[in-house]
Structures are given as C-alpha cells and as structure tokens.
Design an enzyme around this catalytic site. Structure first.
Site, short mmCIF file in Angstrom:
data_model
loop_
_atom_site.label_atom_id
_atom_site.label_comp_id
_atom_site.label_asym_id
_atom_site.label_seq_id
_atom_site.Cartn_x
_atom_site.Cartn_y
_atom_site.Cartn_z
N LYS A 167 2.24 3.55 3.32
CA LYS A 167 0.97 4.30 3.36
C LYS A 167 0.74 4.78 4.77
O LYS A 167 1.26 4.19 5.72
CB LYS A 167 -0.18 3.39 2.94
CG LYS A 167 -1.41 4.13 2.47
CD LYS A 167 -1.31 4.50 1.01
CE LYS A 167 -2.44 5.39 0.56
NZ LYS A 167 -2.45 5.52 -0.91
N LYS A 195 7.19 4.85 -0.24
CA LYS A 195 6.47 5.93 -0.95
C LYS A 195 5.00 5.57 -0.98
O LYS A 195 4.63 4.44 -1.34
CB LYS A 195 7.01 6.04 -2.39
CG LYS A 195 6.36 7.17 -3.17
CD LYS A 195 7.05 8.48 -2.90
CE LYS A 195 6.22 9.70 -3.30
NZ LYS A 195 5.24 10.12 -2.27
N LYS A 243 2.30 -1.57 -7.11
CA LYS A 243 2.04 -0.42 -7.98
C LYS A 243 3.34 0.32 -8.26
O LYS A 243 3.69 0.62 -9.40
CB LYS A 243 1.04 0.50 -7.28
CG LYS A 243 0.66 1.74 -8.06
CD LYS A 243 -0.02 2.79 -7.19
CE LYS A 243 -1.19 2.23 -6.41
NZ LYS A 243 -2.05 3.31 -5.86
N ASP A 290 -3.84 11.45 -0.43
CA ASP A 290 -4.81 10.40 -0.76
C ASP A 290 -6.17 10.98 -0.37
O ASP A 290 -6.31 12.21 -0.30
CB ASP A 290 -4.48 9.10 0.00
CG ASP A 290 -5.23 7.88 -0.54
OD1 ASP A 290 -4.78 7.29 -1.53
OD2 ASP A 290 -6.29 7.51 0.02
P1 NDP Z 1 -10.38 12.81 -2.66
O1 NDP Z 1 -10.47 12.97 -1.19
O2 NDP Z 1 -9.86 13.92 -3.49
O3 NDP Z 1 -11.80 12.40 -3.25
C1 NDP Z 1 -12.47 11.27 -2.83
C2 NDP Z 1 -13.84 11.21 -3.49
O4 NDP Z 1 -14.46 9.96 -3.20
C3 NDP Z 1 -14.77 12.29 -2.97
O5 NDP Z 1 -15.68 12.63 -3.98
C4 NDP Z 1 -15.47 11.59 -1.81
O6 NDP Z 1 -16.74 12.13 -1.53
C5 NDP Z 1 -15.58 10.18 -2.34
N1 NDP Z 1 -15.50 9.21 -1.23
C6 NDP Z 1 -14.51 9.07 -0.34
N2 NDP Z 1 -14.77 8.10 0.54
C7 NDP Z 1 -15.94 7.62 0.20
C8 NDP Z 1 -16.75 6.60 0.73
N3 NDP Z 1 -16.38 5.87 1.80
N4 NDP Z 1 -17.92 6.35 0.09
C9 NDP Z 1 -18.29 7.09 -0.99
N5 NDP Z 1 -17.56 8.06 -1.54
C10 NDP Z 1 -16.42 8.32 -0.95
O7 NDP Z 1 -9.52 11.48 -2.88
P2 NDP Z 1 -8.75 11.00 -4.20
O8 NDP Z 1 -9.48 11.39 -5.41
O9 NDP Z 1 -7.33 11.39 -4.04
O10 NDP Z 1 -8.81 9.41 -4.00
C11 NDP Z 1 -9.85 8.60 -4.55
C12 NDP Z 1 -9.37 7.17 -4.66
O11 NDP Z 1 -8.22 7.12 -5.51
C13 NDP Z 1 -8.91 6.52 -3.34
O12 NDP Z 1 -9.20 5.13 -3.40
C14 NDP Z 1 -7.41 6.71 -3.35
O13 NDP Z 1 -6.75 5.77 -2.54
C15 NDP Z 1 -7.12 6.49 -4.83
N6 NDP Z 1 -5.87 7.04 -5.35
C16 NDP Z 1 -5.54 8.36 -5.19
C17 NDP Z 1 -4.37 8.83 -5.74
C18 NDP Z 1 -4.00 10.28 -5.67
O14 NDP Z 1 -2.97 10.64 -6.25
N7 NDP Z 1 -4.75 11.14 -5.01
C19 NDP Z 1 -3.43 7.95 -6.44
C20 NDP Z 1 -3.92 6.60 -6.63
C21 NDP Z 1 -5.08 6.19 -6.08
P3 NDP Z 1 -16.89 13.44 -0.59
O15 NDP Z 1 -16.48 14.59 -1.44
O16 NDP Z 1 -18.33 13.43 -0.23
O17 NDP Z 1 -15.99 13.21 0.58
O1 2IT Z 2 -2.56 5.45 -3.89
C1 2IT Z 2 -1.65 6.16 -4.35
O2 2IT Z 2 -0.89 5.74 -5.23
C2 2IT Z 2 -1.52 7.53 -3.87
N1 2IT Z 2 -2.33 7.96 -3.05
C3 2IT Z 2 -0.41 8.42 -4.37
C4 2IT Z 2 0.87 8.12 -3.63
C5 2IT Z 2 2.01 9.06 -3.89
O3 2IT Z 2 3.02 8.87 -3.20
O4 2IT Z 2 1.95 9.94 -4.74
#
Ligand code: NDP
Ligand code: 2IT
Length: 445
Positions: A125, A89, A113, A165
């Site tokens: 992943k 997952k 996690k 993600d």
């Molecule tokens: P999104 O794509 O929704 O948003 C990512 C945000 O971070 C955007 O604002 C983006 O800017 C910015 N960003 C992405 N890459 C970079 C970079 N290299 N440098 C600077 N800014 C950057 O992603 P999520 O919110 O889903 O994910 C954010 C983080 O959280 C990641 O590390 C992800 O692995 C983690 N995560 C996500 C989960 C989920 O359920 N979605 C669960 C657990 C962890 P821009 O808009 O300009 O692209």
């Molecule tokens: O980093 C993470 O935990 C995620 N991007 C969410 C993974 C998931 O299976 O919901």
C-alpha cells in the site's frame, strides 16, 4: 494465548504511535489462536513475527509547485508488505490523514485480502498526506508526476503494482501512468485502474462496489434473504459507495442515504444514484449539491450520524473506524439485518462485537471489498499479453465467481474452525493460511 500476545506487544513496542496498524494486527492475531494450536510449526518458523514486519518501507519527499508559484512539500509512502504470493499489490491513498501507521494497516489488510482472491498477488500500500481537495487539475497533475518521479524506481509489473484508493481515481492514475512511461520508456502495466483507452480493464471502476454487493448477496442468500425491497444506507459517495449503490438498485434494493466528509443525504423514498454519481464523479462537488435539484431531501451536516437512520442493510464505504459501537447499537436497535464493509476497517472492534453478538450478518472488509483488487489482477493479466480487451460481461462474471468463492471459503473455514457463521474469523484464518503455507515453503526470508 501468550505467544500471540507477545507478538502483538512487540509490534506495539517497535512501532508506537501507529494505532490503526495495531488494530489491524490485533484483529488478525486474535483470530489465529486455533490455527497456531493446529499448526505449531508456524510458531517454530516465526511466520507471525515475519508477517507483521513489512519486507520494505519507503518514505520519500514530494516537492511540487502550486498555482500561485509556491513550492509545496508532501510526504510519500510505499510499504511493500509481503510478496509470498506474488508482486506487491495495493492502492495509493492521497488524504491529509495519511501517515506510516495508516499505510501499514492498509498494507497488512491487503496481504490477506489478496490471498483470499486466490490470485497471485502479494500485499502492499502507499500514498501521501497530500490533500487533493480544492486543487486544480494542473496542481493534481504536477503532484502526481512528482510522486511518480520517485516511486517509479520501486515498482514494475513483476515487483509492485499500485492502484487507486481514497483520493486516487482514474484521473490521478492516468497522470502517474504517463509519468512512469515517460521515465522508464516502457509501456507496461505497472499500475492498475487505468483508463480504457490506455490499458485499463472494463469493470475495474465498478469492481469494489459490485464485488461488495455480490458478497453481501451471498451472505443474505445463506439466510434465505435477498436485496429486494431492502432499505440500504451507504456511507461515503466515492468510487466504492457509488458502484455498490448501482448494484444494490439492480438487485431491487432501495438506497436511502449517502454521505461525504461534510454531510449526509437521506430520503426514505430512495435517492437518485445517477444524480449523486454525476455530482461526485463528474462535477466533483459536495454531496449537498443534490438539494439544488431536490430541495425537499434531508441533508444533515453531521455525516457520522448516518448510522442512526433505520435501515435493513448498512454498507460503510468511506473510511476506517467510521462506525463505532454506539452507531452499531443504533443500527441493531433499528433492526438492521446485515452490515457489509466496503471501506477498509470501517467498523471498530467494539462495533463488530456488538453486531455479531446481536446476530447481525457481518461481511468483513478483507473479504467483502476484495473485488477491486481482484479486477486489478485481471487488468494485470490482460496487460501481460497482446489481447483484445475482455468484455464487460466476461470480467463481471469472473468478478462474481471470485466473490462467491471468497464467501464460500470464509464460510467453510469458519465452520472448520468451529465458528460457524463468523465470516470475519473465516476470512482472517483462510487468508492467513494461504500466506503462511507459501512462507513456509519459501524458507526463512
Ligand atoms: P474515494 O476517494 O473515491 O471516496 C471516498 C469517500 O469517502 C468520499 O465520499 C469521501 O468524502 C469519504 N471520506 C473519505 N475520507 C473520509 C473521512 N476521513 N471521513 C469521512 N468521509 C470520508 O475513495 P474510495 O471509494 O476508493 O475508498 C473508500 C474506502 O474503500 C476506503 O476505505 C478505501 O480504502 C476502500 N477501498 C477502496 C477500493 C477501491 O478500489 N477504490 C478497494 C477496496 C477498498 P469526500 O468526497 O468529502 O472527500
Ligand atoms: O484497498 C484496496 O483493495 C484497494 N484500494 C484496491 C487495490 C488494487 O490494487 O486494486
């Protein structure tokens, strides 16, 4: 400990040029010394050597045709890292920086996690080096369909269940689900983060951000503190950042900064989070568009400088290694009380060191951002039965319980291993113990 160093050296030798993967393995191994001392059988059974090697790594070609008629080729990945606790997952990331090492680091983190959630899910992943920026809706759809045309043969509700993600939200999940269903001719929950109209769960969209704030709130509570009137800086403005901000505001905090990959916004009076959400989520614009409505708000182009803003609580919610030791020092000098990792591995090891040595409350990613995957597992649970969708309140209450339990587990484990208050050590040890015990019971496989 020589044994742990040997395991790490082997990882580096076998998989050179994967610095993020080495970083995530190093962090876990460093925390495990007292565990191996108490459990020499883990060494005898080669638990660590097996844990650092993914069970399966898939790399595939993704051809697609852009709007000008030109053929494009991207690379797709799925790393099925560890299935001791359940089906693989973990999310899919679409970003030009994606390579095997990035997916392996994310998959490795995901194992622990997912273990911390207490739910039956293994770690995996995937993703692609596809850059969604500037692509039309049609291009995104064709890319997602091509991606799934290969991925479908490797996933199912019982074996591997991807989700979103970076760069993969509800729109992309919808296109991938549609293609999966079409090819398999089966309506089943082989992917989570789906829209509510076709099998998604309420609260999944909000879950990672809400869960992060629930976790940080528990950490604050342990020190007699709350979010009320705290100034909060949040990096990123994607899924995690936006819903963390919403929950911070609900708990009385003031969100004073957001960023994206081109700039950051700062208003000491507090930002309009609903407007930021509409700019990023609905209009898919740069965050700087906020100034169209609020020309007086500060917008700086060096988004990495966001950590120089004085605040009480910092929530890095963008990407890995976005907060280094120099940034951590600035936060400390400005009197930060707590840092909560919403992104995966956003703080460098040296940043974590600075924060912990300065007495800043530190919530580690693999515990603090587990809310997203936890609600994904609740979505799987709903998909596996004929049921009326669970209400928002029901899922949110479960999410809060899960996050509070993870906090309690991390705090208790840190104490049990003589590192009271070190939630990072607690998370690494507690996550590892759950996986190691299952691996021990299942034999050498
Ligand atoms: P999104 O794509 O929704 O948003 C990512 C945000 O971070 C955007 O604002 C983006 O800017 C910015 N960003 C992405 N890459 C970079 C970079 N290299 N440098 C600077 N800014 C950057 O992603 P999520 O919110 O889903 O994910 C954010 C983080 O959280 C990641 O590390 C992800 O692995 C983690 N995560 C996500 C989960 C989920 O359920 N979605 C669960 C657990 C962890 P821009 O808009 O300009 O692209
Ligand atoms: O980093 C993470 O935990 C995620 N991007 C969410 C993974 C998931 O299976 O919901």
């Amino acid at each position: 400990m020589q044994y742990l160093e040997t395991v790490l050296d082997d990882v580096i030798q076998r998989s050179p040029n994967e610095p993020e993967f080495h970083q995530s393995v190093r962090e876990v191994l460093l925390a495990l010394e007292p565990v191996i001392e108490r459990h020499p059988e883990y060494q005898e059974l080669g638990i660590l050597e097996r844990l650092v090697e993914p069970e399966r790594q898939l790399i595939f070609r993704i051809p697609w045709v852009d709007d000008t008629g030109r053929t494009r080729v991207n690379r797709g990945f799925r790393v099925q890292f560890n299935s001791s606790l359940g089906p693989y997952k973990g999310g899919l990331r679409f970003h030009p920086s994606v390579n095997l090492g990035i997916i392996k680091f994310l998959g490795f983190e995901q194992i622990f996690k997912n273990a911390l959630t207490g739910l039956p899910i293994g770690g995996g992943k995937g993703g692609s080096d596809f850059n969604p920026e500037g692509r039309s809706d049609g291009e995104i759809m064709r890319f997602c369909q091509s991606f799934m045309t290969e991925l479908f043969r490797h996933i199912s509700p019982e074996s591997d269940v991807p989700a979103g993600d970076i760069g993969v939200g509800q729109r992309e999940i919808g296109y991938m689900f549609g293609q999966y269903k079409r090819i398999k001719n089966t309506y089943e929950g082989a992917i989570t983060g789906k829209g509510l109209s076709y099998g998604g769960s309420l609260v999944r969209k909000e879950a990672t951000g809400y869960g992060l704030v629930y976790f940080v709130n528990e950490m604050l509570r342990s020190q007699g503190e709350t979010f009320a009137d705290k100034r909060v800086v949040i990096s990123g403005s994607g899924n995690v950042a936006l819903y963390a901000a919403q929950k911070v505001q609900e708990l009385g905090g003031i969100v004073i900064a957001f960023s994206d990959s081109s700039s950051y916004l700062y208003d000491d009076r507090g930002l309009d989070c609903t407007l930021v959400r509409s700019i990023k989520e609905d209009r898919r614009q740069r965050i700087s568009a906020y100034r169209d409505d609020h020309p007086d708000v500060q917008c700086e182009t060096n988004h990495r400088d966001i950590w120089s803003i004085p605040c009480d609580i910092a929530l890095p919610c963008a990407t890995e290694n976005e907060l280094d030791d120099v940034a951590a020092r600035k936060l400390v000098d400005n009197g930060v009380l707590a840092v909560g990792e919403g992104a995966n591995m956003p703080c460098t090891p040296r940043a974590i060191d600075v924060l912990q040595k300065s007495g800043v409350l530190f919530a580690p990613a693999k515990a603090a951002n587990a809310g997203g995957v936890a609600v994904s597992a609740l979505e799987m649970s709903q998909n596996s039965q004929i049921t009326i969708p669970w209400s928002f309140e029901r899922v949110d209450t479960k999410l809060k319980d899960i996050m509070n339990n993870i906090y309690a587990k991390c705090a208790a484990t840190a104490q049990e291993y003589d590192q009271e208050g070190n939630l990072a050590a607690g998370a690494n040890i507690a996550g590892f113990l759950a996986v190691a015990e299952a691996m021990k019971a299942q034999g050498i496989i």
